[in-house]
Design a protein around this motif. Sequence first.
Motif, PDB file in Angstrom:
ATOM      1  N   LYS A   1     125.793 -12.254 -46.734  1.00 18.48           N
ATOM      2  CA  LYS A   1     125.387 -12.368 -45.470  1.00 18.48           C
ATOM      3  C   LYS A   1     123.710 -11.992 -45.323  1.00 18.48           C
ATOM      4  CE  LYS A   1     129.451  -9.912 -43.572  1.00 18.48           C
ATOM      5  NZ  LYS A   1     129.925  -8.746 -42.748  1.00 18.48           N
ATOM      6  N   PHE A   2     123.483 -12.244 -44.099  1.00 24.94           N
ATOM      7  CA  PHE A   2     121.861 -12.003 -43.797  1.00 24.94           C
ATOM      8  C   PHE A   2     121.547 -10.981 -42.993  1.00 24.94           C
ATOM      9  CE2 PHE A   2     118.078 -12.574 -41.281  1.00 24.94           C
ATOM     10  CZ  PHE A   2     117.150 -12.506 -42.461  1.00 24.94           C
ATOM     11  N   ARG A   3     120.689  -9.901 -43.204  1.00 22.67           N
ATOM     12  CA  ARG A   3     120.431  -8.793 -42.162  1.00 22.67           C
ATOM     13  C   ARG A   3     118.940  -8.956 -41.983  1.00 22.67           C
ATOM     14  NH1 ARG A   3     121.773  -4.712 -45.159  1.00 22.67           N
ATOM     15  NH2 ARG A   3     124.007  -4.460 -44.123  1.00 22.67           N
ATOM     16  N   PHE A   4     118.579  -8.709 -40.567  1.00 22.55           N
ATOM     17  CA  PHE A   4     117.474  -8.694 -40.159  1.00 22.55           C
ATOM     18  C   PHE A   4     117.021  -7.243 -40.155  1.00 22.55           C
ATOM     19  CE2 PHE A   4     114.485  -8.717 -36.207  1.00 22.55           C
ATOM     20  CZ  PHE A   4     113.424  -9.190 -36.829  1.00 22.55           C
ATOM     21  N   ILE A   5     115.614  -6.842 -41.044  1.00 24.59           N
ATOM     22  CA  ILE A   5     115.365  -5.493 -41.114  1.00 24.59           C
ATOM     23  C   ILE A   5     114.233  -5.017 -40.223  1.00 24.59           C
ATOM     24  CG2 ILE A   5     114.674  -3.768 -42.861  1.00 24.59           C
ATOM     25  CD1 ILE A   5     116.357  -5.524 -44.648  1.00 24.59           C
ATOM     26  N   SER A   6     113.037  -5.985 -40.402  1.00 27.43           N
ATOM     27  CA  SER A   6     111.775  -5.486 -39.765  1.00 27.43           C
ATOM     28  C   SER A   6     111.241  -3.913 -40.212  1.00 27.43           C
ATOM     29  CB  SER A   6     111.849  -5.844 -38.393  1.00 27.43           C
ATOM     30  OG  SER A   6     110.455  -5.781 -37.542  1.00 27.43           O
TER      31      SER A   6
ATOM     32  N   ARG B   1     102.217  -2.464 -34.153  1.00 25.29           N
ATOM     33  CA  ARG B   1     102.444  -2.156 -35.486  1.00 25.29           C
ATOM     34  C   ARG B   1     101.340  -1.901 -36.283  1.00 25.29           C
ATOM     35  NH1 ARG B   1     108.558  -4.075 -36.949  1.00 25.29           N
ATOM     36  NH2 ARG B   1     107.937  -2.282 -38.483  1.00 25.29           N
ATOM     37  N   PRO B   2     101.144  -0.983 -36.997  1.00 30.35           N
ATOM     38  CA  PRO B   2      99.759  -0.622 -37.605  1.00 30.35           C
ATOM     39  C   PRO B   2     100.112  -1.053 -39.292  1.00 30.35           C
ATOM     40  CG  PRO B   2     101.180   1.426 -37.675  1.00 30.35           C
ATOM     41  CD  PRO B   2     101.936   0.531 -36.841  1.00 30.35           C
ATOM     42  N   GLU B   3     101.116  -1.501 -39.740  1.00 28.90           N
ATOM     43  CA  GLU B   3     101.497  -1.734 -41.104  1.00 28.90           C
ATOM     44  C   GLU B   3     100.742  -3.042 -41.626  1.00 28.90           C
ATOM     45  OE1 GLU B   3     105.505  -0.221 -39.327  1.00 28.90           O
ATOM     46  OE2 GLU B   3     104.038  -1.882 -38.822  1.00 28.90           O
ATOM     47  N   ALA B   4     100.521  -3.118 -42.869  1.00 25.70           N
ATOM     48  CA  ALA B   4     100.088  -4.266 -43.391  1.00 25.70           C
ATOM     49  C   ALA B   4     101.021  -5.236 -44.115  1.00 25.70           C
ATOM     50  CB  ALA B   4      99.134  -3.951 -44.509  1.00 25.70           C
ATOM     51  N   ALA B   5     102.303  -4.629 -44.218  1.00 25.09           N
ATOM     52  CA  ALA B   5     103.249  -5.496 -44.732  1.00 25.09           C
ATOM     53  C   ALA B   5     104.712  -5.097 -43.964  1.00 25.09           C
ATOM     54  CB  ALA B   5     103.391  -5.126 -46.414  1.00 25.09           C
ATOM     55  N   LEU B   6     105.606  -6.165 -44.100  1.00 24.63           N
ATOM     56  CA  LEU B   6     106.940  -5.811 -43.711  1.00 24.63           C
ATOM     57  C   LEU B   6     108.087  -6.129 -44.789  1.00 24.63           C
ATOM     58  CD1 LEU B   6     106.649  -7.007 -39.954  1.00 24.63           C
ATOM     59  CD2 LEU B   6     106.901  -4.747 -40.576  1.00 24.63           C
ATOM     60  N   ILE B   7     109.224  -5.543 -44.707  1.00 20.90           N
ATOM     61  CA  ILE B   7     110.237  -6.036 -45.174  1.00 20.90           C
ATOM     62  C   ILE B   7     111.215  -6.860 -44.022  1.00 20.90           C
ATOM     63  CG2 ILE B   7     112.674  -5.727 -46.364  1.00 20.90           C
ATOM     64  CD1 ILE B   7     111.247  -3.300 -47.320  1.00 20.90           C
ATOM     65  N   LEU B   8     111.225  -7.900 -43.974  1.00 20.73           N
ATOM     66  CA  LEU B   8     111.803  -8.896 -42.897  1.00 20.73           C
ATOM     67  C   LEU B   8     113.085  -8.913 -42.879  1.00 20.73           C
ATOM     68  CD1 LEU B   8     109.305 -11.856 -43.068  1.00 20.73           C
ATOM     69  CD2 LEU B   8     109.271 -10.206 -41.324  1.00 20.73           C
ATOM     70  N   GLY B   9     113.863  -9.208 -43.946  1.00 11.14           N
ATOM     71  CA  GLY B   9     115.079  -9.327 -44.047  1.00 11.14           C
ATOM     72  C   GLY B   9     115.706  -9.502 -45.355  1.00 11.14           C
ATOM     73  N   GLU B  10     117.040  -9.544 -45.436  1.00  5.90           N
ATOM     74  CA  GLU B  10     117.633  -9.726 -46.840  1.00  5.90           C
ATOM     75  C   GLU B  10     119.165 -10.310 -46.760  1.00  5.90           C
ATOM     76  OE1 GLU B  10     118.271  -5.600 -47.995  1.00  5.90           O
ATOM     77  OE2 GLU B  10     120.157  -5.412 -46.605  1.00  5.90           O
TER      78      GLU B  10
ATOM     79  N   SER C   1     118.550 -24.507 -38.647  1.00  4.15           N
ATOM     80  CA  SER C   1     118.243 -22.780 -38.297  1.00  4.15           C
ATOM     81  C   SER C   1     119.526 -22.447 -37.722  1.00  4.15           C
ATOM     82  CB  SER C   1     117.164 -22.622 -37.378  1.00  4.15           C
ATOM     83  OG  SER C   1     116.129 -23.267 -37.983  1.00  4.15           O
ATOM     84  N   VAL C   2     120.084 -21.607 -38.475  1.00  5.64           N
ATOM     85  CA  VAL C   2     121.405 -20.909 -38.082  1.00  5.64           C
ATOM     86  C   VAL C   2     121.372 -19.546 -37.696  1.00  5.64           C
ATOM     87  CG1 VAL C   2     122.745 -22.579 -39.320  1.00  5.64           C
ATOM     88  CG2 VAL C   2     122.121 -20.495 -40.703  1.00  5.64           C
ATOM     89  N   ILE C   3     120.456 -18.645 -38.424  1.00  8.47           N
ATOM     90  CA  ILE C   3     120.132 -17.347 -37.903  1.00  8.47           C
ATOM     91  C   ILE C   3     118.615 -16.996 -37.691  1.00  8.47           C
ATOM     92  CG2 ILE C   3     120.205 -14.975 -38.698  1.00  8.47           C
ATOM     93  CD1 ILE C   3     122.432 -15.956 -40.792  1.00  8.47           C
ATOM     94  N   ARG C   4     118.094 -16.229 -36.931  1.00  7.62           N
ATOM     95  CA  ARG C   4     116.943 -16.089 -36.388  1.00  7.62           C
ATOM     96  C   ARG C   4     116.422 -14.707 -36.125  1.00  7.62           C
ATOM     97  NH1 ARG C   4     113.954 -16.404 -31.518  1.00  7.62           N
ATOM     98  NH2 ARG C   4     111.744 -16.920 -31.782  1.00  7.62           N
ATOM     99  N   GLY C   5     115.551 -14.034 -36.651  1.00  5.93           N
ATOM    100  CA  GLY C   5     114.906 -12.612 -36.310  1.00  5.93           C
ATOM    101  C   GLY C   5     113.421 -12.683 -35.851  1.00  5.93           C
ATOM    102  N   GLN C   6     113.226 -12.506 -34.473  1.00  6.58           N
ATOM    103  CA  GLN C   6     111.815 -12.410 -33.987  1.00  6.58           C
ATOM    104  C   GLN C   6     111.223 -10.823 -34.446  1.00  6.58           C
ATOM    105  OE1 GLN C   6     110.206 -15.325 -32.460  1.00  6.58           O
ATOM    106  NE2 GLN C   6     108.304 -13.986 -32.515  1.00  6.58           N
ATOM    107  N   VAL C   7     110.185 -10.665 -34.952  1.00  2.00           N
ATOM    108  CA  VAL C   7     109.556  -9.487 -35.092  1.00  2.00           C
ATOM    109  C   VAL C   7     108.646  -9.172 -33.905  1.00  2.00           C
ATOM    110  CG1 VAL C   7     107.758  -8.126 -36.521  1.00  2.00           C
ATOM    111  CG2 VAL C   7     109.545  -9.711 -37.606  1.00  2.00           C
ATOM    112  N   GLU C   8     108.950  -8.016 -33.296  1.00  2.00           N
ATOM    113  CA  GLU C   8     107.809  -7.509 -32.419  1.00  2.00           C
ATOM    114  C   GLU C   8     106.722  -7.026 -33.208  1.00  2.00           C
ATOM    115  OE1 GLU C   8     105.922  -6.810 -29.315  1.00  2.00           O
ATOM    116  OE2 GLU C   8     107.769  -7.457 -28.798  1.00  2.00           O
ATOM    117  N   LEU C   9     105.555  -7.435 -32.849  1.00  4.48           N
ATOM    118  CA  LEU C   9     104.378  -7.122 -33.414  1.00  4.48           C
ATOM    119  C   LEU C   9     103.459  -6.125 -32.861  1.00  4.48           C
ATOM    120  CD1 LEU C   9     103.128 -10.426 -35.199  1.00  4.48           C
ATOM    121  CD2 LEU C   9     104.272  -8.521 -36.436  1.00  4.48           C
ATOM    122  N   GLN C  10     103.554  -5.857 -31.455  1.00  5.79           N
ATOM    123  CA  GLN C  10     102.713  -5.229 -30.777  1.00  5.79           C
ATOM    124  C   GLN C  10     102.773  -3.690 -31.065  1.00  5.79           C
ATOM    125  OE1 GLN C  10     103.390  -5.486 -26.456  1.00  5.79           O
ATOM    126  NE2 GLN C  10     101.652  -4.229 -25.999  1.00  5.79           N
TER     127      GLN C  10
END
Length: 385
Positions: A141-146, A123-132, A112-121
């Motif tokens: 490159k990699f971008r963390f979106i959430s 959040r009312p959504e049913a889906a997420l765009i996590l990253g790209e 593992s070289v890159i990590r993004g942790q989603v803060e879930l508390q």
Amino acid sequence: MVELTPGGNAPLSDSKVTVRVISGLAADISSFRLYDSGKVRGDADMVFYGQKQNDDTSIQMISDGTNSAFTVDLSRMRSDVQRIAFTATAEQNAQITSLRSLEIQVEVNGQSVIRGQVELQGRPEAALILGELYRRNQEWKFRFISQGFNGGLQPLAEHFGVDIDSSTATSAPTSAPAPTPTPAAPPISLSKVSLTKEAPRVNLAKKDNFGVIKVNLDWNQGKKKTGLFARSSGIDLDIGAFVKTRNGNRDVIQALGERFGSMNSSPYVELQGDDRTGAVTGGEWLHISGQHWQELEEVLIFAFIYQGTPSWENTDGVVTIHIPGQGPIETRLTDGNNRQGMCAIARLSNVNGSIEVERINQYFSGHKELDKAFGWGFSWGRGSK
């Protein structure tokens, strides 16, 4: 390892990466190959549980469940692809908070070289765009979106331009005749059936030809684990089937004893190779000839651990049945008795020409015990591969 907050980005050190999504409960993950418009150009640009690789195999989904991943070969990515988005959806359109935990990682050579942790508390959504993954000055490159989406996977896919199969019909205006439509590929179906203890069966309407029915066994092919169930210990999880034809013939299809079967002659079931360690992308496949379905009476799908210590909850094992024109049908192998190395997974029965798929998920110490429980009447001896 680089830890990112939403909006943060990091360069990639290699063109071959694994993008892994780890959640507290099972989630549906997807990827979308995007162009200058920010949209897909066709349904082949989407990879998800119903379509586990794109048209050139540069992106492949390699597992399901709480530890899901895509392999991405950026060196083979089309030059006009600008971004590859990765998303997660809670099953049954539940809120994303129901997953309890959620993160996305980028791995190079198994690290593992890159990590993004989603803060879930909260959040009312049913889906997420996590990253790209995205191009910048001819480099990736990699971008963390959430970024959240309400409504689940369908509006998320439609946001990226995927043509979704919907039962809701719309009428053409009556003031002018509708133009002759241009032939196009059928829209992608997001329908998925998860067989559970509460809902163990699904029935599919009779057809003259069901096409090629594909049964996939996939299990955790992600990060190497320590302990007895580590990939390096040579775990061999196999899929097989007991097959009964309408004329009373019975057969066993499995790698053990090299009984690979045939699609063109009885028993019309064929094992597509043997993955000894789970290293093969996509796991193991068993094909059933839907063209000859009327000649079959029953196919009992099973899995067994040929080598290694039984530990079903650690396999993240999932069996998915793909029938042309139907959404995938899946059942998970995570609730077994760890002292028993064999699982009767599902039964496909010919009911007046239709297909009834029934979840079984019962565990046994071996072939003989499974046979006795379901009354197949085979004679058993020791075999090897």
